[in-house]
Design a protein around this motif. Sequence first.
Motif, PDB file in Angstrom:
ATOM      1  N   UNK A 142      33.397  51.646  56.577  1.00  0.00           N
ATOM      2  CA  UNK A 142      33.381  50.782  54.992  1.00  0.00           C
ATOM      3  C   UNK A 142      34.584  49.911  55.015  1.00  0.00           C
ATOM      4  N   UNK A 143      33.942  48.765  55.134  1.00  0.00           N
ATOM      5  CA  UNK A 143      34.866  47.592  55.164  1.00  0.00           C
ATOM      6  C   UNK A 143      35.591  47.319  54.069  1.00  0.00           C
ATOM      7  N   UNK A 144      35.218  47.972  52.557  1.00  0.00           N
ATOM      8  CA  UNK A 144      35.755  47.790  51.531  1.00  0.00           C
ATOM      9  C   UNK A 144      36.730  48.687  51.341  1.00  0.00           C
ATOM     10  N   UNK A 190      33.643  40.793  49.849  1.00  0.00           N
ATOM     11  CA  UNK A 190      35.025  40.498  48.939  1.00  0.00           C
ATOM     12  C   UNK A 190      36.174  40.840  49.844  1.00  0.00           C
ATOM     13  N   UNK A 191      37.421  40.648  49.240  1.00  0.00           N
ATOM     14  CA  UNK A 191      38.698  40.998  50.239  1.00  0.00           C
ATOM     15  C   UNK A 191      38.927  42.197  49.462  1.00  0.00           C
ATOM     16  N   UNK A 207      38.925  44.844  44.557  1.00  0.00           N
ATOM     17  CA  UNK A 207      38.552  43.641  45.171  1.00  0.00           C
ATOM     18  C   UNK A 207      38.604  42.417  44.606  1.00  0.00           C
ATOM     19  N   UNK A 208      38.620  41.417  45.567  1.00  0.00           N
ATOM     20  CA  UNK A 208      39.003  40.047  45.254  1.00  0.00           C
ATOM     21  C   UNK A 208      37.803  39.063  45.814  1.00  0.00           C
ATOM     22  N   UNK A 209      37.331  38.241  44.833  1.00  0.00           N
ATOM     23  CA  UNK A 209      36.175  37.460  45.349  1.00  0.00           C
ATOM     24  C   UNK A 209      36.476  36.413  46.095  1.00  0.00           C
ATOM     25  N   UNK A 210      35.602  35.988  46.932  1.00  0.00           N
ATOM     26  CA  UNK A 210      35.636  34.936  48.162  1.00  0.00           C
ATOM     27  C   UNK A 210      34.787  34.218  47.566  1.00  0.00           C
ATOM     28  N   UNK A 248      37.393  38.483  37.452  1.00  0.00           N
ATOM     29  CA  UNK A 248      38.555  39.049  38.089  1.00  0.00           C
ATOM     30  C   UNK A 248      38.498  40.195  38.869  1.00  0.00           C
ATOM     31  N   UNK A 249      39.470  40.690  39.445  1.00  0.00           N
ATOM     32  CA  UNK A 249      39.620  41.791  40.344  1.00  0.00           C
ATOM     33  C   UNK A 249      39.189  42.870  39.839  1.00  0.00           C
ATOM     34  N   UNK A 250      38.377  43.951  40.572  1.00  0.00           N
ATOM     35  CA  UNK A 250      37.688  44.991  40.014  1.00  0.00           C
ATOM     36  C   UNK A 250      37.853  46.191  41.310  1.00  0.00           C
ATOM     37  N   UNK A 251      37.641  47.314  40.806  1.00  0.00           N
ATOM     38  CA  UNK A 251      37.356  48.423  41.780  1.00  0.00           C
ATOM     39  C   UNK A 251      35.979  48.324  42.135  1.00  0.00           C
ATOM     40  N   UNK A 252      35.597  49.022  43.419  1.00  0.00           N
ATOM     41  CA  UNK A 252      34.435  48.881  43.796  1.00  0.00           C
ATOM     42  C   UNK A 252      33.346  49.378  43.040  1.00  0.00           C
TER      43      UNK A 252
END
Length: 414
Positions: A111-113, A367-368, A376-379, A393-397
């Motif tokens: 799981x990359x995330x 996302x990163x 998670x941060x959007x790319x 903005x940043x959010x949990x998966x």
Amino acid sequence: MAARKRASASSDASAKPPRNEEAVKAEPKPAEAAPIDPPIAPPKLGFILKLSALFLAPYLYLILRHFDIDRELRRSILINAGLSLAGFFATVKLIPVASRYVLRRNLFGYDINKKGTPQGTVKVPESLGIAVGIVYLVLAIVFQYFNFTADSNWLVEYNAALASICFMILLGFTDDVLDVPWRVKLILPSFAALPLLMAYAGHTTIIIPKPLIPYVGMEILDLGWIYKLYMGLLAVFCTNSINIHAGLNGLEVGQTVVIAAAILLHNIIQIGASKDPEYMQAHAFSIYLVQPMLATSLALLSYNWYPSSVFVGDTYTYFAGMTMAVVGILGHYSETLLIFFLPQILNFLLSLPQLAGFVKCPRHRLPRFDPQSGLLTGTNDGTLVNFFLRAFGQKTEKSLCILLLLFQVFFILL
């Protein structure tokens, strides 16, 4: 998305005994026991039961109380629902068994995330959509015994629909194993749709959605030969749109569950509001194919919801997309189906520059993930997942997945 990892062929080669005289005379060493992978996490049945209740309550009310549906038609729908319920429990039992088999063949991913956390090092079984597809096809075939006779007008199209779905499951599993390039993925659904296109004997008209009638100037539009071309393109779009709107635990199956629930409610409303037997049968035909898909998908979601203990693979996304394309075509509401798919259309438009090669397209447009904060941060990749992160903005998966599914519900309520 999972970064799948396969075992190399060299491990098999090194396992072969050397062909010399000394090796023959040497004492054989006791074989070491193969490591046993830990069992997957149990299904999240409590969450699935709560989710199902939100849909089943209005659905059963419309069938049993609100609409005066023909007795035989209601009987067929309820028989199909009973088989679908059995399919739910069969899928829940089959997924752990299938997980052990795919792990033995090195069909797993990380799981990359969750990279950088203990969960990111766990081998997650891949391609578990094959378990859903097998149960679905068995249910759909068994249902023929209860509803269709040998001379039924709908039997040919029903079997053609199953052939297209089966073809797509096969191609999806092939893609999971062989990792087919994107340019080939766009063509595969065209071949899978051929049985349906060849057997289709219905009309070539579409019903214009009520909000669009003032602009089009008519309620029914006859497309002629263009309709079959449109059916083929719809199959290509639906299968690939589910496949590329992904990357979060539960997102692929979640969006399918939401759309499938909307399709069932739409069909029941159309049956209850119509007096045309053929029109009612077309929507009942759609229900027969969607109910088992919804039931088996809920079973898969119980394992795939955050944190996922299995990955669905292209097998499931292709299966789900083709099934919804088939029911939209044969139920004669393909234009309404596209309204249900508006988030997928938006995701496709955002993805088009990268898919067409105008912008560099990485293998995983995810996302990163920050392992310290768990956010998670959007790319800059063109996906709806990254767009939402850039906008909100940043959010949990988990919270991001829920937000995207609510976005899907919003368009369906239109």
